[in-house]
Design an enzyme around this catalytic site. Structure first.
Site, mmCIF file in Angstrom:
data_model
loop_
_atom_site.group_PDB
_atom_site.id
_atom_site.type_symbol
_atom_site.label_atom_id
_atom_site.label_comp_id
_atom_site.label_asym_id
_atom_site.label_seq_id
_atom_site.Cartn_x
_atom_site.Cartn_y
_atom_site.Cartn_z
ATOM 1 N N HIS A 87 0.835 -1.210 0.000
ATOM 2 C CA HIS A 87 0.000 0.000 0.000
ATOM 3 C C HIS A 87 0.867 1.256 0.000
ATOM 4 O O HIS A 87 1.879 1.315 0.705
ATOM 5 C CB HIS A 87 -0.917 0.014 1.230
ATOM 6 C CG HIS A 87 -2.086 -0.924 1.098
ATOM 7 N ND1 HIS A 87 -3.185 -0.878 1.911
ATOM 8 C CD2 HIS A 87 -2.321 -1.934 0.223
ATOM 9 C CE1 HIS A 87 -4.055 -1.805 1.551
ATOM 10 N NE2 HIS A 87 -3.536 -2.479 0.535
ATOM 11 N N TYR A 215 -8.906 4.629 8.450
ATOM 12 C CA TYR A 215 -8.993 4.932 9.881
ATOM 13 C C TYR A 215 -10.113 5.960 10.026
ATOM 14 O O TYR A 215 -9.982 7.074 9.514
ATOM 15 C CB TYR A 215 -7.682 5.533 10.403
ATOM 16 C CG TYR A 215 -6.534 4.546 10.463
ATOM 17 C CD1 TYR A 215 -5.826 4.186 9.324
ATOM 18 C CD2 TYR A 215 -6.160 3.966 11.677
ATOM 19 C CE1 TYR A 215 -4.787 3.278 9.379
ATOM 20 C CE2 TYR A 215 -5.115 3.053 11.746
ATOM 21 C CZ TYR A 215 -4.431 2.720 10.592
ATOM 22 O OH TYR A 215 -3.410 1.810 10.653
ATOM 23 N N PRO A 303 -2.720 -0.238 19.148
ATOM 24 C CA PRO A 303 -2.509 -0.673 17.760
ATOM 25 C C PRO A 303 -2.850 0.363 16.689
ATOM 26 O O PRO A 303 -2.614 0.111 15.499
ATOM 27 C CB PRO A 303 -3.416 -1.902 17.633
ATOM 28 C CG PRO A 303 -4.423 -1.775 18.713
ATOM 29 C CD PRO A 303 -3.781 -1.013 19.819
ATOM 30 N N LYS A 307 2.211 -0.430 15.038
ATOM 31 C CA LYS A 307 3.653 -0.381 15.261
ATOM 32 C C LYS A 307 4.259 -1.542 16.070
ATOM 33 O O LYS A 307 5.478 -1.740 16.044
ATOM 34 C CB LYS A 307 4.005 0.920 16.011
ATOM 35 C CG LYS A 307 3.949 2.142 15.129
ATOM 36 C CD LYS A 307 5.218 2.270 14.293
ATOM 37 C CE LYS A 307 5.104 3.259 13.179
ATOM 38 N NZ LYS A 307 4.865 2.671 11.867
ATOM 39 N N TYR A 395 4.155 6.748 10.182
ATOM 40 C CA TYR A 395 3.369 5.554 9.876
ATOM 41 C C TYR A 395 4.193 4.538 9.076
ATOM 42 O O TYR A 395 4.181 3.341 9.392
ATOM 43 C CB TYR A 395 2.109 5.955 9.102
ATOM 44 C CG TYR A 395 1.096 4.846 8.970
ATOM 45 C CD1 TYR A 395 0.127 4.631 9.944
ATOM 46 C CD2 TYR A 395 1.103 3.989 7.870
ATOM 47 C CE1 TYR A 395 -0.804 3.612 9.834
ATOM 48 C CE2 TYR A 395 0.174 2.968 7.744
ATOM 49 C CZ TYR A 395 -0.774 2.790 8.726
ATOM 50 O OH TYR A 395 -1.694 1.764 8.605
HETATM 51 P P1 FAD Z 1 4.750 -12.055 21.191
HETATM 52 O O1 FAD Z 1 4.231 -12.126 19.805
HETATM 53 O O2 FAD Z 1 3.776 -11.850 22.295
HETATM 54 O O3 FAD Z 1 5.593 -13.367 21.462
HETATM 55 C C1 FAD Z 1 6.032 -13.766 22.737
HETATM 56 C C2 FAD Z 1 6.105 -15.272 22.814
HETATM 57 O O4 FAD Z 1 6.648 -15.670 24.077
HETATM 58 C C3 FAD Z 1 4.723 -15.917 22.724
HETATM 59 O O5 FAD Z 1 4.726 -16.877 21.681
HETATM 60 C C4 FAD Z 1 4.505 -16.550 24.097
HETATM 61 O O6 FAD Z 1 3.744 -17.732 24.010
HETATM 62 C C5 FAD Z 1 5.953 -16.805 24.551
HETATM 63 N N1 FAD Z 1 6.153 -16.882 26.017
HETATM 64 C C6 FAD Z 1 5.629 -16.071 26.973
HETATM 65 N N2 FAD Z 1 6.061 -16.438 28.193
HETATM 66 C C7 FAD Z 1 6.878 -17.520 28.016
HETATM 67 C C8 FAD Z 1 7.609 -18.358 28.908
HETATM 68 N N3 FAD Z 1 7.622 -18.161 30.232
HETATM 69 N N4 FAD Z 1 8.341 -19.384 28.385
HETATM 70 C C9 FAD Z 1 8.344 -19.594 27.036
HETATM 71 N N5 FAD Z 1 7.670 -18.825 26.150
HETATM 72 C C10 FAD Z 1 6.944 -17.799 26.635
HETATM 73 N N6 FAD Z 1 1.715 -4.633 15.533
HETATM 74 C C11 FAD Z 1 2.066 -4.108 14.315
HETATM 75 O O7 FAD Z 1 3.264 -3.891 14.080
HETATM 76 N N7 FAD Z 1 1.159 -3.812 13.334
HETATM 77 C C12 FAD Z 1 -0.155 -4.015 13.546
HETATM 78 O O8 FAD Z 1 -0.940 -3.796 12.637
HETATM 79 C C13 FAD Z 1 -0.574 -4.528 14.829
HETATM 80 N N8 FAD Z 1 -1.878 -4.758 15.077
HETATM 81 C C14 FAD Z 1 -2.226 -5.385 16.237
HETATM 82 C C15 FAD Z 1 -3.564 -5.677 16.430
HETATM 83 C C16 FAD Z 1 -3.954 -6.325 17.591
HETATM 84 C C17 FAD Z 1 -5.426 -6.616 17.793
HETATM 85 C C18 FAD Z 1 -2.988 -6.726 18.581
HETATM 86 C C19 FAD Z 1 -3.376 -7.466 19.832
HETATM 87 C C20 FAD Z 1 -1.655 -6.449 18.390
HETATM 88 C C21 FAD Z 1 -1.255 -5.776 17.235
HETATM 89 N N9 FAD Z 1 0.080 -5.475 17.001
HETATM 90 C C22 FAD Z 1 0.415 -4.871 15.820
HETATM 91 C C23 FAD Z 1 1.111 -5.819 17.996
HETATM 92 C C24 FAD Z 1 1.904 -7.098 17.664
HETATM 93 O O9 FAD Z 1 1.031 -8.178 17.481
HETATM 94 C C25 FAD Z 1 2.912 -7.384 18.808
HETATM 95 O O10 FAD Z 1 3.630 -6.210 19.059
HETATM 96 C C26 FAD Z 1 3.891 -8.530 18.468
HETATM 97 O O11 FAD Z 1 3.249 -9.773 18.579
HETATM 98 C C27 FAD Z 1 5.122 -8.508 19.395
HETATM 99 O O12 FAD Z 1 5.943 -9.613 19.152
HETATM 100 P P2 FAD Z 1 6.838 -10.264 20.290
HETATM 101 O O13 FAD Z 1 7.615 -11.345 19.619
HETATM 102 O O14 FAD Z 1 7.560 -9.210 21.038
HETATM 103 O O15 FAD Z 1 5.810 -10.869 21.343
HETATM 104 C C1 DHB Z 2 -4.097 -3.719 11.188
HETATM 105 C C2 DHB Z 2 -4.038 -3.534 12.548
HETATM 106 C C3 DHB Z 2 -3.746 -2.287 13.031
HETATM 107 O O1 DHB Z 2 -3.660 -2.079 14.349
HETATM 108 C C4 DHB Z 2 -3.518 -1.218 12.175
HETATM 109 O O2 DHB Z 2 -3.262 -0.001 12.688
HETATM 110 C C5 DHB Z 2 -3.563 -1.420 10.816
HETATM 111 C C6 DHB Z 2 -3.857 -2.685 10.323
HETATM 112 C C7 DHB Z 2 -4.410 -5.064 10.672
HETATM 113 O O3 DHB Z 2 -4.631 -5.981 11.486
HETATM 114 O O4 DHB Z 2 -4.474 -5.243 9.443
#
Ligand code: FAD
Ligand code: DHB
Length: 403
Positions: A87, A215, A303, A307, A395
């Protein structure tokens, strides 16, 4: 012999050792493992969920060009390029009045829509193909001696208690993980905002009737129209924090989305529905001795700025670089500066995510000072290229060199 075989043959009593133990197989942990492996540094990932669970956890969808470039460098972007949607802009609407933010014009950069589950699947497959060991259903219970040069991680796996010794521990275990709990309390300040609203998110087998993300501020609350493919839509609605998913029939969801987005939608089958609270959270120190945190373990952004995943990748890029420097030339300089370098970017992203959240959500009564300021921001957005550019450059993601 790999760690799984050693555990199986020694009842867990063998001395298990690797260079870096990575706790958590989310985007942060998996990407870090691939970066280290590429430089010949051995690591093991401990993940407390099953492979199936982590591969199907529905979350983010928007990748900065920075993130895509990291995946390209790691050789894991093939499917992303085939299936991801590029996009060059997005829409921001205020009660039906729409302003396009042109990423191409303002930044010459782009973003890619590609579900986090797909990212995680690609990263896990690449790890396994490259013989990086991932222990699934292995729960890290303690991080030992991380203020010494000989830390270790205690974990349970298949009903056995084990200890894995290492040089470094990466706490990439998400917001509820063990890593942050182990960090000495006096080593950081904590900052948080809990917003008085949540997001109800759906995935539906529907054809997107919009070409770019929308948005939308609406008097009834915020709505976001995103997508996953030509056939699958991802959409969100602002709801109160105590909202129950059972109060939202599929018909009510579609009707409220159409109302707030002010467009007609293809109302296909909804196959995923969940409610997520919105928070800003961070600590301003990510390390102690040989323990380093990255990703959601250290910070959560609401979200609205898309980011979280991207920031997690920026962290592990710094961490991998620091660990590689240590093994290649014995320098601890980047390890010492790791937290400071990450936190500068975290503050920028916190500010942008908070700004987008306050800009787009319904929070104040019509006619209140806050609501009129919010409306004034949209009026300004429509006339100011500079304001549009500010949103665009944050963004799409500021360059890694900036922080
Ligand atoms: P996580 O993905 O949480 O991974 C951590 C891992 O550690 C998990 O698999 C967990 O099971 C494991 N773990 C935890 N404790 C233990 C333990 N004691 N022993 C072993 N394993 C363990 N981000 C964006 O960039 N763009 C978006 O559009 C966006 N939209 C989002 C929409 C929603 C609805 C949500 C909820 C989040 C969104 N995010 C978005 C955020 C993004 O999903 C997270 O920031 C991302 O998952 C972070 O990755 P991570 O690897 O740090 O953590
Ligand atoms: C999506 C999630 C977000 O939080 C955002 O800002 C843009 C897109 C998505 O899940 O596609």
């Amino acid at each position: 012999m790999n760690i799984t075989d050693i555990i199986a043959t020694t009842d867990g009593r063998g001395a298990l050792k690797t260079k870096v133990v990575i706790i958590g197989a989310g985007p942060a942990g998996l990407t870090l493992a691939l970066m280290l492996q590429k430089q010949g540094i051995e690591c093991v990932i401990i993940e407390n969920r099953s492979r199936e669970y982590v591969e199907n956890r529905v979350r983010a969808g928007l990748l900065e060009q920075n993130t895509v470039e990291v995946f390209e460098e790691l050789g894991v972007a093939e499917r992303l390029h085939k299936e991801g949607l590029v996009h060059h802009g997005c829409y921001i609407a205020y009660n039906g009045v729409v302003q396009r933010i042109d990423f191409q014009k303002h930044t010459q950069r782009e973003v890619t829509i590609y579900g986090q589950q797909e990212v995680v699947k690609d990263l896990i497959q690449a790890c396994l193909d490259r013989k990086i060991e991932i222990l699934f259903e292995a729960d890290a219970t303690q991080i030992n001696d991380f203020m010494s040069n000989e830390p270790s991680v205690s974990f349970t796996h298949l009903g056995q208690n084990n200890i894995l010794h290492c040089d470094f521990v990466a706490g990439t275990d998400g917001f509820h993980g063990l890593g942050r709990k182990m960090l000495p309390k006096e080593s950081y300040n904590e900052f948080k905002i809990e917003y008085p609203f949540s997001w109800l998110g759906i995935l539906a087998y529907s054809k997107p009737s919009y070409d770019e993300l929308i948005y939308a501020f609406h008097n009834n609350g915020f709505a976001l129209a995103s997508m996953r493919s030509e056939k699958v839509c991802r959409l969100y609605l602002q709801v109160p924090n105590d909202e129950k998913i059972d109060n939202w029939s599929d018909a009510k969801i579609w009707s409220e989305l159409e109302n707030r987005l002010e467009i007609e939608l293809d109302k296909g089958e909804i196959f995923e529905k969940s409610i997520t609270p919105m928070r800003s959270f961070m600590i301003d120190n990510l390390q102690a001795g040989r323990l380093f945190l990255a990703g959601d373990a250290a910070h959560i952004v609401p979200p609205t700025g898309a980011k979280g995943l991207n920031l997690a990748i920026a962290d592990v890029r710094n961490l991998a670089k620091a660990i590689v420097e240590y093994y290649k030339n014995g320098s601890e300089e980047s390890l010492k500066n790791y937290s400071e370098k990450c936190v500068a970017r975290v503050w920028r992203v916190q500010d942008f995510s908070n700004f987008m959240t306050y800009l787009c959500h319904k929070q104040a009564e019509n006619g209140s000072f806050e609501q009129l300021l919010q409306k004034s921001k949209f009026d300004y957005l429509r006339i100011s290229e500079a304001y549009q550019k500010t949103i665009a450059e944050n963004y799409v993601g500021l360059p890694y060199e900036a922080f």
